[in-house]
Scaffold this motif. Structure first.
Motif, PDB file in Angstrom:
ATOM      1  N   GLU A 331      32.216  24.777 -63.629  1.00  0.00           N
ATOM      2  CA  GLU A 331      31.515  23.576 -64.071  1.00  0.00           C
ATOM      3  C   GLU A 331      31.283  23.643 -65.580  1.00  0.00           C
ATOM      4  O   GLU A 331      30.785  24.648 -66.106  1.00  0.00           O
ATOM      5  CB  GLU A 331      30.174  23.438 -63.347  1.00  0.00           C
ATOM      6  CG  GLU A 331      30.296  23.220 -61.836  1.00  0.00           C
ATOM      7  CD  GLU A 331      30.931  21.885 -61.508  1.00  0.00           C
ATOM      8  OE1 GLU A 331      30.662  20.910 -62.240  1.00  0.00           O
ATOM      9  OE2 GLU A 331      31.698  21.815 -60.516  1.00  0.00           O
ATOM     10  N   THR A 332      31.662  22.573 -66.269  1.00  0.00           N
ATOM     11  CA  THR A 332      31.591  22.537 -67.732  1.00  0.00           C
ATOM     12  C   THR A 332      30.864  21.290 -68.190  1.00  0.00           C
ATOM     13  O   THR A 332      31.166  20.177 -67.735  1.00  0.00           O
ATOM     14  CB  THR A 332      33.011  22.547 -68.336  1.00  0.00           C
ATOM     15  OG1 THR A 332      33.726  23.690 -67.835  1.00  0.00           O
ATOM     16  CG2 THR A 332      32.963  22.603 -69.854  1.00  0.00           C
ATOM     17  N   GLU A 333      29.901  21.455 -69.074  1.00  0.00           N
ATOM     18  CA  GLU A 333      29.153  20.312 -69.603  1.00  0.00           C
ATOM     19  C   GLU A 333      29.997  19.626 -70.671  1.00  0.00           C
ATOM     20  O   GLU A 333      30.390  20.231 -71.663  1.00  0.00           O
ATOM     21  CB  GLU A 333      27.831  20.782 -70.216  1.00  0.00           C
ATOM     22  CG  GLU A 333      26.873  19.647 -70.548  1.00  0.00           C
ATOM     23  CD  GLU A 333      26.391  18.906 -69.316  1.00  0.00           C
ATOM     24  OE1 GLU A 333      26.537  17.654 -69.292  1.00  0.00           O
ATOM     25  OE2 GLU A 333      25.886  19.552 -68.373  1.00  0.00           O
ATOM     26  N   THR A 334      30.289  18.339 -70.455  1.00  0.00           N
ATOM     27  CA  THR A 334      31.079  17.563 -71.409  1.00  0.00           C
ATOM     28  C   THR A 334      30.283  16.343 -71.856  1.00  0.00           C
ATOM     29  O   THR A 334      29.222  16.048 -71.315  1.00  0.00           O
ATOM     30  CB  THR A 334      32.408  17.088 -70.776  1.00  0.00           C
ATOM     31  OG1 THR A 334      32.152  15.977 -69.900  1.00  0.00           O
ATOM     32  CG2 THR A 334      33.085  18.214 -70.007  1.00  0.00           C
ATOM     33  N   GLY A 337      29.498  14.130 -68.992  1.00  0.00           N
ATOM     34  CA  GLY A 337      28.795  14.715 -67.862  1.00  0.00           C
ATOM     35  C   GLY A 337      29.383  16.048 -67.439  1.00  0.00           C
ATOM     36  O   GLY A 337      30.332  16.566 -68.036  1.00  0.00           O
ATOM     37  N   LEU A 338      28.806  16.610 -66.390  1.00  0.00           N
ATOM     38  CA  LEU A 338      29.237  17.902 -65.866  1.00  0.00           C
ATOM     39  C   LEU A 338      30.534  17.718 -65.081  1.00  0.00           C
ATOM     40  O   LEU A 338      30.600  16.923 -64.141  1.00  0.00           O
ATOM     41  CB  LEU A 338      28.146  18.482 -64.971  1.00  0.00           C
ATOM     42  CG  LEU A 338      28.240  19.968 -64.630  1.00  0.00           C
ATOM     43  CD1 LEU A 338      28.106  20.820 -65.892  1.00  0.00           C
ATOM     44  CD2 LEU A 338      27.165  20.347 -63.612  1.00  0.00           C
ATOM     45  N   LYS A 389      31.025  24.465 -75.468  1.00  0.00           N
ATOM     46  CA  LYS A 389      29.662  24.198 -75.929  1.00  0.00           C
ATOM     47  C   LYS A 389      29.688  23.550 -77.308  1.00  0.00           C
ATOM     48  O   LYS A 389      28.847  22.713 -77.638  1.00  0.00           O
ATOM     49  CB  LYS A 389      28.860  25.504 -75.977  1.00  0.00           C
ATOM     50  CG  LYS A 389      27.381  25.322 -76.277  1.00  0.00           C
ATOM     51  CD  LYS A 389      26.652  26.666 -76.278  1.00  0.00           C
ATOM     52  CE  LYS A 389      26.687  27.283 -74.891  1.00  0.00           C
ATOM     53  NZ  LYS A 389      25.912  28.558 -74.842  1.00  0.00           N
TER      54      LYS A 389
END
Length: 527
Positions: A331-334, A337-338, A389
């Motif tokens: 899961e990657t925060e973009t 959204g996630l 990030k």
């Protein structure tokens, strides 16, 4: 303006006062009616911007400081042949136009007509004559496409303007600036670019198609300049491999959208489904089947809305997950959204970033996802690594918006039709392919094929204040020349090589009103 006033006013009395104040403002200029009978307005600021743009364009068109000799041009054509590029008659006419005309040159080219090949030969001719060639486009991916297709070093127009404002990388009299996908550039930005080039003594070459996607910002500067100053045309379609598909592209380029859709429907490439969701699922199933059949072929799924793109991406990942082609999800925060990413994923970059060498629209395949790191093999071949990030502007890249796809070429395209698509969006979406395009739609969006054709034939083209010069001048008791100077007059001389028809006021009204006849833009008609 009325919607804005209604949303922010308290009751009818205040709304009426606000509307009265706006309508009575000296900054508001009433232009008259368009071809559909709609009242059109502009601001004094926009009118001044477009007048300034036309004055600068007129002066550039009357100056010829970047002439290239016939022998040098012929040499560039011969060198192109050694690389397997055969410059056609129309391409050669366009090449002559941009290298031997004034310091403003425009080229109107249908989708897939080989504009980049022509520009590659032009670059060689300019450089052989001692000129420096630079490219600019609205988006990073368009600039990348221009550079890859023609060899012209290219940047976004925003990047160029940023440098110019700080006294860096300014144009000079030795420069030729090529603006690609010029139809996407609004009047304000086009005026700034042309004014800078004129002040520097540079040449400006604009390449685009008024029948593709329109500028997001106000105005249709490229179309207006092409009508006033003429443009060489390239109408011979080369992208599609079959004759009937090339004919369909010509129909899309000239407003005969329903005829093009009929051609694809007769070939079984237009499919209706009970619902919009069914259409999404069928489109992804077709994409997956094509991947299995031709794993090395390039593909793209296209939709008008971001929400549809997100759903298509999710469905595509599901297919790959079932086939065991993706690694473990992380899961990657973009910025959207996630989102889960895994090795094997297609990824799209959404912001220009020099430090890692990506553009807004760059595509690649994820090779590894680790805490604080993602490694991607870009489609152009090089590998980049970054920390999501610090660069969160990423999304899955199986599907894209139609706007992201202008300038893209693939083997197979899969298009989701929705009521938001107009004629210009349909033109772009249905001309990205070499071999095939499939069009899917839900009957909850379009009850019949006729409704589909009607919606995708809507004219979404923009106009400019300059389109109304004659009527504006007449209402103010002045001739065009007195009211607006040289920009009120036709500037298409008899010696121009252009075949782009300068529409009369009546013809423009017919086009604006969407009442198309046999030859919508009269593009096949000579001067």
């Amino acid at each position: 303006m009325a919607r804005f006033a209604h949303r922010h006013s308290d009751g009818k009395e205040q709304f009426d006062r606000v509307m009265s104040a706006m309508q009575g403002s000296r900054d508001l200029v009433a232009l008259g009616q368009d071809g559909a009978g709609r009242e059109r307005f502009t601001s004094r600021q926009m009118l001044a911007i477009e007048q300034s743009l036309e004055r600068s364009a007129a002066r550039l068109s009357e100056t010829d400081r970047h002439h290239v000799s016939e022998g040098v041009v012929q040499g560039a054509v011969e060198r192109a042949k050694t690389r397997g590029l055969d410059i056609s008659g129309e391409q050669r006419d366009a090449l002559d136009h941009v290298t031997a005309g004034g310091d403003l040159a425009l080229v109107v080219g249908y989708a897939g007509s080989g504009k980049s090949a022509m520009l590659g030969a032009a670059r060689e001719a300019w450089e052989a004559s001692g000129f420096r060639v630079q490219g600019g486009a609205l988006s990073g991916i368009a600039a990348e496409s221009l550079e890859g297709g023609s060899g012209i070093p290219s940047r976004t127009l925003a990047s160029l303007e940023h440098s110019w404002a700080r006294g860096r990388d300014g144009l000079s009299s030795d420069d030729v600036l090529v603006v690609d996908e010029a139809g996407l550039v609004g009047s304000r930005q086009m005026q700034r670019v042309v004014e800078h080039a004129e002040a520097a003594g540079a040449k400006v070459v604009m390449v685009g198609d008024p029948e593709q996607l329109q500028a997001i910002e106000a105005g249709s500067a490229f179309r207006a300049l092409a009508e006033r100053h003429g443009a060489a045309e390239i109408t011979e379609v080369r992208r599609q491999h079959t004759d009937w598909q090339r004919q369909a592209t010509r129909e899309l380029a000239t407003g005969r959208t329903s005829q093009a859709i009929d051609r694809y429907a007769a070939a079984g490439m237009v499919t209706d489904h009970a619902t919009h969701a069914d259409a999404q699922n069928a489109l992804v199933a077709g994409w997956s089947k094509a991947r299995e059949k031709e794993p090395d072929a390039s593909q793209v799924m296209l939709a008008y809305k971001r929400s549809d793109v997100a759903e298509l991406n999710t469905l595509a990942r599901g297919k790959l997950r079932e086939a065991g082609e993706l690694g473990p999800d992380r899961e990657t925060e973009t910025t959207r959204g996630l989102k889960p990413f895994a090795s094997g994923d297609r990824i799209m970059f959404l912001r220009n970033e020099k430090s890692i060498g990506v553009k807004n629209g760059s595509l690649g395949e994820v090779e590894a996802v680790r805490p604080g790191s993602m490694t991607v093999r870009l489609d152009r071949g090089d590998r980049v690594s970054f920390d999501p990030k610090f660069y969160p502007d990423i999304d899955h890249g199986y599907a894209a918006t139609v706007h992201k796809s202008q300038g893209v070429t693939v083997d197979h395209a899969h298009v989701l039709a929705t009521p938001h698509m107009d004629r210009q969006a349909a033109n772009v979406a249905m001309t990205r392919h070499r071999d095939s395009v499939s069009l899917h739609y839900g009957r909850d969006a379009f009850a019949t094929p006729a409704r589909l054709a009607e919606s995708l034939s809507r004219d979404g083209s923009k106009d400019v204040a300059l389109d109304y010069l004659t009527a504006f001048a007449e209402r103010h008791g002045a001739s065009e020349d007195r009211a607006f100077g040289d920009q009120g007059r036709s500037l298409v001389g008899e010696d121009r090589r252009s075949t782009y028809h300068q529409n009369s006021g009546k013809e423009r009204e017919r086009i604006r009103g969407g009442r198309y006849e046999d030859r919508p833009y009269d593009r096949d008609r000579s001067r």
